[in-house]
Design an enzyme around this catalytic site. Structure first.
Site, PDB file in Angstrom:
ATOM      1  N   ASP B 312      -9.553  36.352  73.041  1.00  0.00           N
ATOM      2  CA  ASP B 312      -8.122  36.266  72.723  1.00  0.00           C
ATOM      3  C   ASP B 312      -7.518  35.240  73.682  1.00  0.00           C
ATOM      4  O   ASP B 312      -7.773  35.293  74.889  1.00  0.00           O
ATOM      5  CB  ASP B 312      -7.494  37.660  72.929  1.00  0.00           C
ATOM      6  CG  ASP B 312      -5.967  37.698  72.745  1.00  0.00           C
ATOM      7  OD1 ASP B 312      -5.306  36.655  72.867  1.00  0.00           O
ATOM      8  OD2 ASP B 312      -5.443  38.799  72.482  1.00  0.00           O
ATOM      9  N   ASP B 405       3.026  33.303  68.811  1.00  0.00           N
ATOM     10  CA  ASP B 405       4.172  34.065  69.308  1.00  0.00           C
ATOM     11  C   ASP B 405       4.459  33.627  70.733  1.00  0.00           C
ATOM     12  O   ASP B 405       3.692  32.878  71.340  1.00  0.00           O
ATOM     13  CB  ASP B 405       3.912  35.574  69.225  1.00  0.00           C
ATOM     14  CG  ASP B 405       2.681  36.000  70.011  1.00  0.00           C
ATOM     15  OD1 ASP B 405       2.622  35.691  71.225  1.00  0.00           O
ATOM     16  OD2 ASP B 405       1.771  36.623  69.435  1.00  0.00           O
ATOM     17  N   HIS B 408       1.728  34.663  73.501  1.00  0.00           N
ATOM     18  CA  HIS B 408       0.477  33.894  73.498  1.00  0.00           C
ATOM     19  C   HIS B 408       0.716  32.420  73.816  1.00  0.00           C
ATOM     20  O   HIS B 408      -0.143  31.765  74.403  1.00  0.00           O
ATOM     21  CB  HIS B 408      -0.252  34.058  72.163  1.00  0.00           C
ATOM     22  CG  HIS B 408      -0.941  35.382  72.030  1.00  0.00           C
ATOM     23  ND1 HIS B 408      -0.343  36.473  71.452  1.00  0.00           N
ATOM     24  CD2 HIS B 408      -2.164  35.797  72.456  1.00  0.00           C
ATOM     25  CE1 HIS B 408      -1.172  37.510  71.500  1.00  0.00           C
ATOM     26  NE2 HIS B 408      -2.284  37.127  72.105  1.00  0.00           N
TER      27      HIS B 408
END
Lengths: 332, 512
Positions: B312, B405, B408
């Site tokens: 991620d 977003d 992130h």
């Protein structure tokens, strides 16, 4: 835009005595959020309530409404908790509501913490573990859910609660042997939360854990969770890694097509479909050689070099660091 | 990375489970984002940081507002502000005076009358909101009547912090709320920046942090205290059992390690710290865990946050950014150097200092010019962010095909920064700060000494400019960021010199 779930408070007679408060009164804010009218209305009344300090049953309705629109609204949770305490609301009703909200908003810190506050008051964790197990079905690695289970066990520290943990873990491992949360939970239960009845013979416990881990490695050797657990068990119990050299060695070798199935509980061999050599095994064996020192350092270096150049090239820098570090240590 | 041969998928040993299936699906998606050999050769390599698209994405939300789905962040308004402002800073974008003032005015509405900042106007004070607000003010604010800095009620902030303190050295994140190491990190950064860190505030906190380290090497969210149950005696905290709650996790590990770094002056100076009871963490297992979080070539070298979970983009910072922090503990690039081989032994043996002492000083840097002197693959991490982390229409993300977003965007950019730049605590810089240190009278009290050490430690972080590595060329350069605070060095220096009443000597080569 989401459909309103309730009429606006500003349209309700029973809320006419509350003075709603705008969020930004004198400031034209940067980075504002475009709220729905429903959310704006509810939070304006909530700010009014906080200002007046009212704690009453209708505050429970209002905070529940806000929480359903935004479960991360920690002030609504905090005020709700204080209201529950203040009006001595029935906590079993609250916990029922939480059963629904926890599953709905699984990833929110607040739903789990509120549950914890309520349980701390009721001191009745009896149905809690079953509830957690149910929630884990939705999300088998949810961090909050697992920590909550660990908190329930250690906070209440009741032998009856602890009793079923290894069986519970068996069902989790049967679903997914790669679930690291389950491995961590096992370490928590077996080693880090005290010694309970039936577990006093620590040598036996360590043997059991080693057998369990080796077996799981043999099914799926490229599972870092299991190797980390193996390291953890040995380190925690101050056993040298060389305790398991015989077991580890075959996993550092290429797949042997000639291998015959044999049952060896102490040193289960890799499954036939295992993709070997396994980098975690090579690393493990290198650690064994490093701790032996002397001539074995050379063997450790060769293994690290094979990781750096072939089996685990993403971590090349790290393996090179290990080589350098061991040589520095060796020369002093 | 560009290769005609697809990278090797994660081995599942013909023993599939939900973890390995999800992993395979993710790798399949990521595979589409790895440039092919042909693209690489024809220079269509999309290794470009699309700065203007990201700035537009940020500016749109900042000026016009965030769409309704951000209602879930209504209690995190200071974070939306901080993520946006710090993303601008990393992208080397400044704010005009009008918007700066609006930002300051907005942030000040979140200050709670009883101290600390809340997630929005009228919301309860919270440690996370306090960190985000104070950091946002570090970027947008300044001194004076309308500057925001002098409007922070530090006395009440301190009282708020103390009201959250628990007997095991931890802190609630807000009244009636949970304990976790994010809150401790946020508290320590805020207290460090505002010059309100005291021995009283952090007593027991280092032990709490240490107790959160798990057998894997990373840190968990919190630990469970056990107290002795001897009748008629005050309950005392047991050193064991003190189990971590939850497994090793990238976000918590960053917060725990950064907290540990900020607590060093206290540990080095206080009687408890220098005694045999000094709490310890296992740096070796921590380093191992951190490097294990970097994904394979099939994951484009992104970072995951837990064992057997997916990569991620946000862990580019939480894990990728944690490596610099190790330098403050004497474990770092400067001790790696080249692998001794032909003719290199003399260089290696020429350094007989303890790791982290002179070894990290600028003096020795020329020795390492020819090596990528980091523990992790900095180039691969930049590839992950550039190839998979960027959303085609602006903003950055967890992974494709997800949307971008604010969260992130910030942590991918900060992670990119930590992969591009090498930050280290410079002995030279520390001496400059020490010489320039002003005190009305010498303060040899423990709080006085800790205060000074905190200032020196915080601001000795320096960029080793010779070690920058910018994938895709200079156009992709982003600003360096403070490894502990995640602010630029310029912003860190400005706010700290204000609150500590110091004048920071100019840097020879500015890093921002």
């Amino acid at each position: 835009m989401a459909k309103p779930t309730k009429p606006l408070y500003s349209s309700l007679d029973e809320w006419v005595d509350v003075q709603p408060l705008e969020q930004y009164e004198k400031v034209n804010p940067l980075a504002p959020i475009f709220y729905t009218d429903e959310y704006k209305d509810a939070t304006s009344y909530f700010r009014g309530i906080v200002k007046s300090g009212e704690m009453s049953p209708r505050v429970l309705d209002l905070t529940e409404h806000i929480i359903r629109l935004n479960p991360a609204h920690y002030t609504a949770w905090q005020y709700r908790y204080r209201t529950l305490m203040s009006i001595k609301a029935p906590l079993d009703v609250e916990l029922k509501l939480m059963d629904e909200l926890a599953v709905k908003y699984l990833k929110t810190y607040q739903v789990w913490h509120h549950r914890r506050l309520i349980l701390t008051e009721t001191r009745d964790p009896q149905r809690e573990l079953a509830f957690v197990e149910e929630s884990l079905r939705e999300d088998t690695k949810n961090y909050h859910t697992w920590s909550h289970r660990q908190w329930v066990l250690s906070h209440f520290n009741d032998i009856d609660l602890w009793r079923g943990e290894l069986d519970f873990l068996d069902t989790m491992f049967n679903q997914d042997i790669r679930n690291n949360s389950a491995w961590h939970h096992r370490f928590f239960v077996v080693f880090q939360s005290g010694v309970r009845e039936g577990e006093e013979d620590r040598e036996r416990v360590v043997r059991r854990e080693l057998t369990f881990t080796k077996q799981n490695i043999s099914f799926a050797p490229n599972n870092p969770s299991a190797w980390n657990y193996l390291r953890g068990v040995l380190e925690f119990n101050k056993l040298p890694f060389s305790t398991v050299t015989t077991f580890v060695f075959p996993y550092t070798q290429p797949t042997d097509p000639e291998a015959v199935d044999l049952v060896d509980l102490d040193n289960p061999p890799p499954s036939k479909q295992a993709e070997l050599p396994c980098p975690a095994a090579i690393e493990f064996l290198a650690d064994i050689y490093e701790s032996e020192g002397g001539e074995s350092l050379l063997k450790a270096n060769q293994l690290w070099k094979s990781l750096a150049d072939e089996h685990d090239t993403m971590r090349k820098r790290y393996w090179e660091y290990r080589i350098k570090e061991s040589l520095q240590k060796g020369s002093t | 990375m560009a290769n005609s041969r697809p990278p090797r998928p994660a081995p599942d040993d013909a023993f599939p489970t939900s973890t390995s299936r999800l992993q395979a699906e993710t790798e399949a998606v990521l595979l589409d984002h790895i440039p092919t050999q042909v693209q690489a050769e024809t220079a269509q390599l999309p290794a470009k940081l699309n700065k203007s698209a990201h700035v537009q994405f940020l500016a749109r939300n900042f000026i016009q507002g965030f769409p309704a789905k951000y209602t879930s962040q209504d209690a995190s308004q200071p974070w939306l502000m901080f993520w946006t402002l710090q993303s601008f800073s990393v992208l080397q974008v400044g704010l005009d005076p009008g918007n700066k003032q609006r930002a300051i005015d907005t942030i000040l509405t979140w200050q709670h009358p009883d101290g600390g900042f809340g997630g929005g106007p009228g919301q309860a004070a919270h440690l996370l909101a306090s960190y985000a607000s104070v950091c946002a003010l570090s970027i947008a604010g300044g001194q004076g009547e309308k500057g925001g800095w002098d409007q922070i009620d530090r006395k009440k902030m301190y009282q708020f912090f103390m009201s959250l303190k628990q007997p095991d050295g931890s802190f609630l994140v807000a009244h009636h709320a949970e304990v976790d190491v994010r809150g401790i990190y946020c508290l320590l950064v805020t207290a460090t920046l505002l010059d309100i860190i005291t021995p009283e505030l952090v007593e027991g906190t280092a032990s709490f942090i240490a107790s959160c380290q798990t057998y894997e090497g990373g840190f968990s969210s919190a630990s469970q205290p056990y107290y002795s149950s001897e009748p008629y005696t005050p309950k005392s905290l047991l050193s064991s059992p003190r189990p971590p709650l939850g497994e090793a996790h990238g976000g918590y590990t960053f917060c725990a390690l950064a907290s540990w770094v900020m607590l060093q002056p206290f540990l080095d100076l206080s009687p408890r710290g220098i005694s045999r009871d000094r709490p310890q963490i296992n740096v070796k297992s921590l380093l191992r865990w951190l490097v294990q979080m970097q994904g394979s070539a099939a994951e484009i070298g992104g970072f995951r946050g837990r064992t057997n979970k997916l990569v991620d983009g946000c862990y580019s910072w939480w894990v990728g950014g944690a490596f610099s922090l190790l330098e403050a503990l004497g474990v770092g690039a400067s001790v790696i150097g080249p692998v001794p081989g032909d003719g290199e032994d003399s260089r290696a043996s020429g350094r007989d200092t303890e790791p982290g002492e002179e070894g990290k000083d600028g003096e020795n840097e020329h020795e390492w010019d020819d090596v990528d002197d980091s523990f992790f693959n900095r180039e691969a991490l930049q590839e992950y962010i550039l190839y998979a982390g960027q959303h085609p229409t602006g903003g950055l993300r967890d992974k494709p095909p997800k949307n971008a977003d604010a969260y992130h965007t910030m942590y991918c950019l900060s992670g990119l920064s930590s992969a591009q730049h090498r930050m280290f605590p410079s002995v030279e810089r520390r001496e400059q700060l020490q010489e320039a240190w002003k005190a009305p009278s010498p303060d040899d009290t423990l709080p006085g000494k800790i205060r000074k050490e905190t200032f020196l430690n915080s601001l000795s972080w320096t960029e080793d400019e010779s070690a920058s590595k910018i994938l895709g060329g200079e156009a992709n350069r982003v600003n360096a960021t403070h490894p502990v605070f995640n602010l630029t060095i310029t912003h860190s220096e400005a706010i700290m010199s204000h609150f500590y009443g110091q004048t920071v000597p100019p840097r020879v080569r500015s890093s921002t």
